[in-house]
Write a protein that holds these residues in place. Structure first.
Motif, PDB file in Angstrom:
ATOM      1  N   UNK A 133      -7.246  -7.651   9.649  1.00  0.00           N
ATOM      2  CA  UNK A 133      -5.898  -7.638  10.225  1.00  0.00           C
ATOM      3  C   UNK A 133      -4.849  -7.418   9.145  1.00  0.00           C
ATOM      4  N   UNK A 134      -4.957  -8.141   8.034  1.00  0.00           N
ATOM      5  CA  UNK A 134      -3.970  -7.984   6.965  1.00  0.00           C
ATOM      6  C   UNK A 134      -4.033  -6.592   6.365  1.00  0.00           C
ATOM      7  N   UNK A 135      -5.240  -6.077   6.169  1.00  0.00           N
ATOM      8  CA  UNK A 135      -5.389  -4.744   5.572  1.00  0.00           C
ATOM      9  C   UNK A 135      -4.813  -3.671   6.477  1.00  0.00           C
ATOM     10  N   UNK A 136      -5.071  -3.780   7.766  1.00  0.00           N
ATOM     11  CA  UNK A 136      -4.575  -2.738   8.674  1.00  0.00           C
ATOM     12  C   UNK A 136      -3.055  -2.745   8.751  1.00  0.00           C
ATOM     13  N   UNK A 137      -2.477  -3.940   8.764  1.00  0.00           N
ATOM     14  CA  UNK A 137      -1.017  -4.023   8.784  1.00  0.00           C
ATOM     15  C   UNK A 137      -0.425  -3.413   7.514  1.00  0.00           C
ATOM     16  N   UNK A 138      -1.028  -3.720   6.372  1.00  0.00           N
ATOM     17  CA  UNK A 138      -0.522  -3.202   5.103  1.00  0.00           C
ATOM     18  C   UNK A 138      -0.645  -1.682   5.027  1.00  0.00           C
ATOM     19  N   UNK A 139      -1.772  -1.142   5.483  1.00  0.00           N
ATOM     20  CA  UNK A 139      -2.047   0.289   5.292  1.00  0.00           C
ATOM     21  C   UNK A 139      -1.449   1.151   6.399  1.00  0.00           C
ATOM     22  N   UNK A 140      -1.537   0.691   7.649  1.00  0.00           N
ATOM     23  CA  UNK A 140      -1.106   1.529   8.774  1.00  0.00           C
ATOM     24  C   UNK A 140       0.143   1.018   9.470  1.00  0.00           C
ATOM     25  N   UNK A 141       0.494  -0.254   9.240  1.00  0.00           N
ATOM     26  CA  UNK A 141       1.653  -0.827   9.910  1.00  0.00           C
ATOM     27  C   UNK A 141       1.379  -1.301  11.319  1.00  0.00           C
ATOM     28  N   UNK A 206     -12.402   4.266  11.285  1.00  0.00           N
ATOM     29  CA  UNK A 206     -11.370   3.538  10.557  1.00  0.00           C
ATOM     30  C   UNK A 206     -11.100   4.196   9.216  1.00  0.00           C
ATOM     31  N   UNK A 207      -9.820   4.289   8.857  1.00  0.00           N
ATOM     32  CA  UNK A 207      -9.457   4.899   7.577  1.00  0.00           C
ATOM     33  C   UNK A 207     -10.112   4.134   6.435  1.00  0.00           C
ATOM     34  N   UNK A 208     -10.659   4.871   5.498  1.00  0.00           N
ATOM     35  CA  UNK A 208     -11.363   4.243   4.382  1.00  0.00           C
ATOM     36  C   UNK A 208     -10.437   3.319   3.599  1.00  0.00           C
ATOM     37  N   UNK A 209      -9.162   3.691   3.513  1.00  0.00           N
ATOM     38  CA  UNK A 209      -8.203   2.856   2.783  1.00  0.00           C
ATOM     39  C   UNK A 209      -8.095   1.467   3.416  1.00  0.00           C
ATOM     40  N   UNK A 210      -8.205   1.398   4.757  1.00  0.00           N
ATOM     41  CA  UNK A 210      -8.138   0.107   5.440  1.00  0.00           C
ATOM     42  C   UNK A 210      -9.361  -0.738   5.074  1.00  0.00           C
ATOM     43  N   UNK A 211     -10.531  -0.124   5.108  1.00  0.00           N
ATOM     44  CA  UNK A 211     -11.757  -0.863   4.799  1.00  0.00           C
ATOM     45  C   UNK A 211     -11.781  -1.340   3.349  1.00  0.00           C
ATOM     46  N   UNK A 212     -11.344  -0.472   2.430  1.00  0.00           N
ATOM     47  CA  UNK A 212     -11.326  -0.853   1.015  1.00  0.00           C
ATOM     48  C   UNK A 212     -10.362  -2.021   0.792  1.00  0.00           C
ATOM     49  N   UNK A 213      -9.167  -1.929   1.407  1.00  0.00           N
ATOM     50  CA  UNK A 213      -8.198  -3.013   1.245  1.00  0.00           C
ATOM     51  C   UNK A 213      -8.709  -4.301   1.894  1.00  0.00           C
ATOM     52  N   UNK A 214      -9.385  -4.198   3.052  1.00  0.00           N
ATOM     53  CA  UNK A 214      -9.932  -5.378   3.704  1.00  0.00           C
ATOM     54  C   UNK A 214     -10.970  -6.058   2.813  1.00  0.00           C
ATOM     55  N   UNK A 215     -11.804  -5.277   2.154  1.00  0.00           N
ATOM     56  CA  UNK A 215     -12.807  -5.849   1.249  1.00  0.00           C
ATOM     57  C   UNK A 215     -12.134  -6.550   0.074  1.00  0.00           C
ATOM     58  N   UNK A 216     -11.062  -5.952  -0.441  1.00  0.00           N
ATOM     59  CA  UNK A 216     -10.327  -6.581  -1.547  1.00  0.00           C
ATOM     60  C   UNK A 216      -9.754  -7.928  -1.111  1.00  0.00           C
ATOM     61  N   UNK A 217      -9.145  -7.960   0.069  1.00  0.00           N
ATOM     62  CA  UNK A 217      -8.550  -9.192   0.574  1.00  0.00           C
ATOM     63  C   UNK A 217      -9.626 -10.247   0.816  1.00  0.00           C
ATOM     64  N   UNK A 218     -10.744  -9.823   1.390  1.00  0.00           N
ATOM     65  CA  UNK A 218     -11.859 -10.746   1.671  1.00  0.00           C
ATOM     66  C   UNK A 218     -12.319 -11.414   0.376  1.00  0.00           C
ATOM     67  N   UNK A 219     -12.532 -10.608  -0.655  1.00  0.00           N
ATOM     68  CA  UNK A 219     -13.006 -11.133  -1.937  1.00  0.00           C
ATOM     69  C   UNK A 219     -11.954 -12.044  -2.572  1.00  0.00           C
TER      70      UNK A 219
END
Length: 272
Positions: A133-141, A206-219
């Motif tokens: 959720x946080x990654x998608x908001x940050x990347x796509x709004x 799903x945009x790769x940027x969203x998945x990459x950012x989600x993994x960063x946030x998770x970690x």
């Protein structure tokens, strides 16, 4: 049966389940089956006409010997008052009408028959939900549906009473699985057949940027000792088809013994 908003794309759900790895992806089902068997062993009853409702028949057929195993589709292939035990195995979270599923199981029970369901609860994958959720908001709004909504234990327990089951009980068993990376968790979810089958899901990757950012946030948020946790909450629901032989609650005001006497204490009258 009343019309409910459609939650699940049944074609996508069937596709995801068909792609599940029945050798390596069923460890949560294995844990649920072991817990179900343990609970059944504590019930002082020999079941002679059991049934199991599930999306993974080859996995759940070993749960109870000689059980009739049926798919967890909208209209269950169960005849009225034919079973003394009905188990619903890890499928209610995909049901558009979970109350209807339990009512159908209730109708399939003989008098004094036992119902036992195990389903995922609301704390399941809360870490992944938050990160995505946080990654998608940050990347796509914006936000899009990604993980099936799962009920809280109080709400799920209330479904038993709505379905007309007696002596209802709901309890929870939390499980934590750890992974090296969020990517490994997502791979496991696909192996479980638990990919996104929501009817309102995005219809493009799903945009790769969203998945990459989600993994960063998770970690960043959840990693502990070099591994990331994933919570799975198993909620167990039990109840009985009503029967005159069962214990009945006393009528209010019918008690014959004072609570103070039972506790061997003095009664203190409150001022009016």
């Amino acid at each position: 049966m009343q019309n409910n908003p459609r939650l699940t794309d049944t074609n996508a759900l069937r596709r995801n389940r068909a792609r599940a790895d029945l050798n390596t992806g069923m460890f949560l089902h294995d844990a649920a089956i072991a817990e179900v068997q343990d609970r059944l062993s504590m019930v002082n009853r020999e079941f002679t006409a059991p049934a199991v409702v599930t999306g993974f028949p080859s996995t759940w057929q070993r749960c109870v010997p000689n059980a009739k195993v049926v798919a967890d589709i909208e209209v269950l292939d169960l005849q009225s008052q034919c079973h003394d035990l009905v188990i619903h195995g890890l499928g209610l979270h995909w049901a558009d009408d979970p109350v209807g599923q339990i009512i159908q199981c209730r109708r399939a029970l003989k008098d004094d028959g036992f119902f036992l369901a195990v389903t995922f609860g609301g704390k399941t994958l809360h870490e992944l939900r938050a990160a995505l959720a946080q990654a998608e908001v940050e990347v796509t709004g914006g936000l899009s549906p990604r993980i099936a909504p799962m009920g809280e234990i109080r709400d799920l327990g209330a479904l038993l009473q709505r379905a007309g089951l007696a002596l209802p009980v709901a309890d929870t068993v939390p499980l934590t699985v750890t992974y090296e990376t969020p990517w490994a968790l997502m791979k496991d979810l696909r192996a479980m057949g638990e990919g996104n089958a929501l009817i309102d899901r995005l219809r493009h990757p799903t945009r790769r940027a969203v998945l990459i950012r989600a993994c960063e946030i998770y970690v960043e948020t959840f990693m502990d000792a070099g591994r990331i946790p994933a919570t799975f909450e198993l909620i167990f629901l039990t109840g009985w088809a009503p029967d005159a032989s069962q214990q009945q609650p006393l009528r209010p005001g019918s008690a014959t013994t004072r609570l103070a006497d039972a506790l061997s204490t003095s009664e203190i009258k409150l001022p009016k």
